[in-house]
Design a protein around this motif. Sequence first.
Motif, PDB file in Angstrom:
ATOM      1  N   TYR A 113       3.276   7.356   2.678  1.00 19.23           N
ATOM      2  CA  TYR A 113       4.192   6.610   2.929  1.00 19.23           C
ATOM      3  C   TYR A 113       4.129   4.996   2.113  1.00 19.23           C
TER       4      TYR A 113
ATOM      5  N   GLN B 239      -3.121   4.201  -2.189  1.00 16.66           N
ATOM      6  CA  GLN B 239      -4.350   5.315  -2.211  1.00 16.66           C
ATOM      7  C   GLN B 239      -3.904   7.173  -1.421  1.00 16.66           C
TER       8      GLN B 239
ATOM      9  N   LYS C 196       1.820   2.186   5.389  1.00 17.65           N
ATOM     10  CA  LYS C 196       2.456   3.172   6.881  1.00 17.65           C
ATOM     11  C   LYS C 196       3.802   3.723   7.764  1.00 17.65           C
TER      12      LYS C 196
ATOM     13  N   ASP D  63      -5.649  10.996  -0.711  1.00 17.25           N
ATOM     14  CA  ASP D  63      -6.628  11.911  -0.060  1.00 17.25           C
ATOM     15  C   ASP D  63      -7.295  12.240  -1.254  1.00 17.25           C
TER      16      ASP D  63
ATOM     17  N   ASP E   1      -1.359  11.578   2.032  1.00 16.81           N
ATOM     18  CA  ASP E   1      -2.620  12.177   2.453  1.00 16.81           C
ATOM     19  C   ASP E   1      -2.543  13.600   2.277  1.00 16.81           C
TER      20      ASP E   1
ATOM     21  N   SER F 167       0.997   5.134  -0.053  1.00 14.84           N
ATOM     22  CA  SER F 167      -0.384   5.647   0.463  1.00 14.84           C
ATOM     23  C   SER F 167       0.273   7.985   0.407  1.00 14.84           C
TER      24      SER F 167
ATOM     25  N   VAL G 255       0.702  -1.428  -0.018  1.00 11.87           N
ATOM     26  CA  VAL G 255      -0.174   0.679   0.396  1.00 11.87           C
ATOM     27  C   VAL G 255       0.782   1.403  -0.085  1.00 11.87           C
TER      28      VAL G 255
END
Length: 133
Positions: free
Chosen positions: A72, A102, A75, A104, A66, A64, A62
Amino acid sequence: MSFSTQDSDEVLSEMNVTPLVDVMLVLLVVFIVTAPLMTNAIKVNLPKTDAVAPAEKKDPVVVSVDQDGRFYLAKTELAPESLEASLKEVKAKDADVRVQLQADAAVNYGQVAKAMASIERSGISKISVMTTH
């Protein structure tokens, strides 16, 4: 002594549909009974084998982004410049790696484009962009 308002010589002009309904119900029952037999028309004796475990599905990595534009990887926060190198390391460990991106909804599209470019340059071709509906 019965009272009748019609003459007995008059012809009845309405069609009797009761026999038609009876025939249709019989045909319906015949189709209901024969339809399951038609699906297994060819009888085949299948060979018996040992149970085989399903192929392992590895969880995707994953990536990401934000709302502040920070990157990220699983995480762990990374600098945008080091994302590509980290993904190359992941690709070296597993050549068939999948990535879920992913981002935002409030993040600048440029940051998302940078992440996608890093994923592509790392040699990973299986990417999913995650959304909600």
